[in-house]
Design a protein around this motif. Sequence first.
Motif, mmCIF file in Angstrom:
data_model
loop_
_atom_site.group_PDB
_atom_site.id
_atom_site.type_symbol
_atom_site.label_atom_id
_atom_site.label_comp_id
_atom_site.label_asym_id
_atom_site.label_seq_id
_atom_site.Cartn_x
_atom_site.Cartn_y
_atom_site.Cartn_z
ATOM 1 N N THR A 16 59.171 21.366 42.976
ATOM 2 C CA THR A 16 59.416 20.138 42.216
ATOM 3 C C THR A 16 58.383 19.914 41.103
ATOM 4 O O THR A 16 58.560 19.030 40.277
ATOM 5 C CB THR A 16 59.396 18.906 43.151
ATOM 6 N N ASP A 17 57.332 20.700 41.094
ATOM 7 C CA ASP A 17 56.241 20.517 40.132
ATOM 8 C C ASP A 17 56.502 21.377 38.894
ATOM 9 O O ASP A 17 56.432 22.606 38.939
ATOM 10 C CB ASP A 17 54.916 20.899 40.796
ATOM 11 N N LYS A 18 56.764 20.721 37.768
ATOM 12 C CA LYS A 18 57.100 21.440 36.534
ATOM 13 C C LYS A 18 55.913 22.216 35.965
ATOM 14 O O LYS A 18 56.096 23.240 35.297
ATOM 15 C CB LYS A 18 57.662 20.473 35.492
ATOM 16 N N ASN A 19 54.711 21.749 36.232
ATOM 17 C CA ASN A 19 53.529 22.473 35.752
ATOM 18 C C ASN A 19 53.371 23.805 36.481
ATOM 19 O O ASN A 19 53.039 24.823 35.867
ATOM 20 C CB ASN A 19 52.267 21.620 35.936
ATOM 21 N N ILE A 20 53.624 23.776 37.792
ATOM 22 C CA ILE A 20 53.572 25.016 38.573
ATOM 23 C C ILE A 20 54.686 25.958 38.105
ATOM 24 O O ILE A 20 54.478 27.166 37.954
ATOM 25 C CB ILE A 20 53.727 24.730 40.082
ATOM 26 N N ALA A 21 55.866 25.390 37.860
ATOM 27 C CA ALA A 21 56.998 26.195 37.378
ATOM 28 C C ALA A 21 56.635 26.893 36.066
ATOM 29 O O ALA A 21 56.924 28.077 35.872
ATOM 30 C CB ALA A 21 58.232 25.314 37.182
ATOM 31 N N ALA A 22 55.969 26.168 35.172
ATOM 32 C CA ALA A 22 55.573 26.744 33.882
ATOM 33 C C ALA A 22 54.555 27.868 34.078
ATOM 34 O O ALA A 22 54.618 28.899 33.398
ATOM 35 C CB ALA A 22 54.994 25.654 32.984
ATOM 36 N N LYS A 23 53.639 27.684 35.018
ATOM 37 C CA LYS A 23 52.632 28.738 35.283
ATOM 38 C C LYS A 23 53.309 30.013 35.808
ATOM 39 O O LYS A 23 52.907 31.122 35.458
ATOM 40 C CB LYS A 23 51.603 28.231 36.308
ATOM 41 N N ILE A 24 54.338 29.836 36.649
ATOM 42 C CA ILE A 24 55.052 30.999 37.188
ATOM 43 C C ILE A 24 55.784 31.732 36.059
ATOM 44 O O ILE A 24 55.668 32.953 35.907
ATOM 45 C CB ILE A 24 56.041 30.569 38.294
ATOM 46 N N VAL A 25 56.544 30.978 35.272
ATOM 47 C CA VAL A 25 57.317 31.589 34.173
ATOM 48 C C VAL A 25 56.391 32.238 33.149
ATOM 49 O O VAL A 25 56.681 33.321 32.628
ATOM 50 C CB VAL A 25 58.241 30.537 33.520
ATOM 51 N N ASN A 26 55.253 31.611 32.884
ATOM 52 C CA ASN A 26 54.293 32.181 31.937
ATOM 53 C C ASN A 26 53.600 33.428 32.502
ATOM 54 O O ASN A 26 52.908 34.137 31.771
ATOM 55 C CB ASN A 26 53.235 31.139 31.550
ATOM 56 N N GLY A 27 53.840 33.682 33.777
ATOM 57 C CA GLY A 27 53.306 34.896 34.394
ATOM 58 C C GLY A 27 54.016 36.154 33.930
ATOM 59 O O GLY A 27 53.515 37.266 34.138
ATOM 60 N N SER A 48 64.526 28.245 36.011
ATOM 61 C CA SER A 48 65.588 28.654 35.081
ATOM 62 C C SER A 48 65.534 27.874 33.773
ATOM 63 O O SER A 48 65.745 28.438 32.690
ATOM 64 C CB SER A 48 66.967 28.465 35.720
ATOM 65 N N ASP A 49 65.266 26.572 33.859
ATOM 66 C CA ASP A 49 65.163 25.739 32.651
ATOM 67 C C ASP A 49 64.196 26.356 31.649
ATOM 68 O O ASP A 49 64.478 26.442 30.452
ATOM 69 C CB ASP A 49 64.650 24.332 33.013
ATOM 70 N N LEU A 50 63.044 26.786 32.172
ATOM 71 C CA LEU A 50 61.989 27.335 31.315
ATOM 72 C C LEU A 50 62.310 28.756 30.870
ATOM 73 O O LEU A 50 62.026 29.142 29.735
ATOM 74 C CB LEU A 50 60.659 27.303 32.069
ATOM 75 N N LEU A 51 62.913 29.546 31.758
ATOM 76 C CA LEU A 51 63.299 30.913 31.397
ATOM 77 C C LEU A 51 64.314 30.905 30.260
ATOM 78 O O LEU A 51 64.239 31.709 29.326
ATOM 79 C CB LEU A 51 63.889 31.634 32.617
ATOM 80 N N VAL A 126 62.317 48.233 37.648
ATOM 81 C CA VAL A 126 61.667 46.914 37.740
ATOM 82 C C VAL A 126 60.225 47.076 37.276
ATOM 83 O O VAL A 126 59.367 47.560 38.011
ATOM 84 C CB VAL A 126 61.705 46.362 39.182
ATOM 85 N N VAL A 127 59.967 46.682 36.035
ATOM 86 C CA VAL A 127 58.647 46.934 35.460
ATOM 87 C C VAL A 127 57.680 45.770 35.666
ATOM 88 O O VAL A 127 56.470 45.932 35.491
ATOM 89 C CB VAL A 127 58.734 47.285 33.962
ATOM 90 N N GLU A 128 58.217 44.602 36.040
ATOM 91 C CA GLU A 128 57.344 43.457 36.313
ATOM 92 C C GLU A 128 58.025 42.536 37.317
ATOM 93 O O GLU A 128 59.242 42.397 37.328
ATOM 94 C CB GLU A 128 57.024 42.694 35.016
ATOM 95 N N MET A 129 57.203 41.923 38.185
ATOM 96 C CA MET A 129 57.711 40.924 39.122
ATOM 97 C C MET A 129 56.685 39.803 39.219
ATOM 98 O O MET A 129 55.493 40.059 39.394
ATOM 99 C CB MET A 129 57.926 41.543 40.514
ATOM 100 N N VAL A 130 57.142 38.587 39.058
ATOM 101 C CA VAL A 130 56.296 37.421 39.302
ATOM 102 C C VAL A 130 56.993 36.606 40.375
ATOM 103 O O VAL A 130 58.147 36.186 40.194
ATOM 104 C CB VAL A 130 56.085 36.574 38.026
ATOM 105 N N GLY A 131 56.317 36.428 41.505
ATOM 106 C CA GLY A 131 57.001 35.769 42.609
ATOM 107 C C GLY A 131 56.089 34.922 43.465
ATOM 108 O O GLY A 131 54.890 35.194 43.591
ATOM 109 N N MET A 132 56.700 33.889 44.048
ATOM 110 C CA MET A 132 55.988 33.023 44.988
ATOM 111 C C MET A 132 56.426 33.377 46.400
ATOM 112 O O MET A 132 57.616 33.421 46.707
ATOM 113 C CB MET A 132 56.276 31.554 44.691
ATOM 114 N N PHE A 133 55.426 33.631 47.226
ATOM 115 C CA PHE A 133 55.639 33.987 48.625
ATOM 116 C C PHE A 133 54.765 33.096 49.501
ATOM 117 O O PHE A 133 53.903 32.378 49.002
ATOM 118 C CB PHE A 133 55.231 35.449 48.873
ATOM 119 N N GLN A 134 54.965 33.181 50.803
ATOM 120 C CA GLN A 134 54.015 32.580 51.717
ATOM 121 C C GLN A 134 52.639 33.174 51.380
ATOM 122 O O GLN A 134 52.507 34.371 51.135
ATOM 123 C CB GLN A 134 54.411 32.907 53.153
ATOM 124 N N LYS A 135 51.612 32.339 51.352
ATOM 125 C CA LYS A 135 50.280 32.785 50.914
ATOM 126 C C LYS A 135 49.805 34.008 51.688
ATOM 127 O O LYS A 135 49.222 34.938 51.119
ATOM 128 C CB LYS A 135 49.279 31.640 51.067
#
Length: 260
Positions: A16-27, A48-51, A126-135
């Motif tokens: 739900t945090d748009k700042n975190i979403a932006a950090k992921i997409v900017n990855g 998706s909005d940011l992508l 697959v030359v790049e992957m940016v993903g959120m997982f369990q820490k």
Amino acid sequence: MSLVKAKKHLGQHFLTDKNIAAKIVNGLVHTDKYKQVLEVGPGMGILSDLLLERNDIETHLIDIDVESYHFLQKKYPQLGDRLINGDFLALDLSSIFKEKYAIIGNFPYNISSQILFKILENRDNVVEMVGMFQKEVAERCASKSGTKDYGILSVLIQTYYDIEYLFTVKPGTFNPPPKVNSGVIRLSRNNVETLPCDEKLFWRTVKAGFNQRRKTLRNALSGVVPKDKMDNHLFFDKRAEQLSVADFIELTAHLTALSK
């Protein structure tokens, strides 16, 4: 549009945090090497909005959740067949992407390992992957030899990708909040195209070594090469977690020589 309800059986926790979403997409930083991106499990589209705002990539979405799929169809009518209702793990990626591409997502924790193995299977494209997982999973992937978190995924991922642990995400940034912290990692494909050893035996050796990680490799690998064929190579008296990627490659080549 009515909001999508997170489903426990699909492991859904909507960011739900748009700042975190932006950090992921900017990855996604290696777009000079690809133009297409597949987002896995977009939910209600916070990434998706940011992508879709980016002009340097063509975004594709896949979600197994029918409710999410219909929600996203209404939200992004311009996507057409670039929005897929299906199971990423069962998807024939080569039928969609004919060139190099990247994968991004806030991945369901209950299938983290399968997602990473799927990426490894398609590593040539697959030359790049940016993903959120369990820490815990994110840290395990980035762990180095000699640590307790170092394991099968650590070795196999680091064989073919450079990995960076980007940042940690707290539970309060999700709905519903998970019970654990999350970690975001970036995988960047390295220059390894083929290994200087039998690749299938390499994978088998890594898995066998860690499946009995408390044993020395002389015992853990007895199902790969009979003990009576093993010699006094120093690796046999070590445990799997003590070997680097290069060590496992050297060990595999040695096992091949012993088997002849």
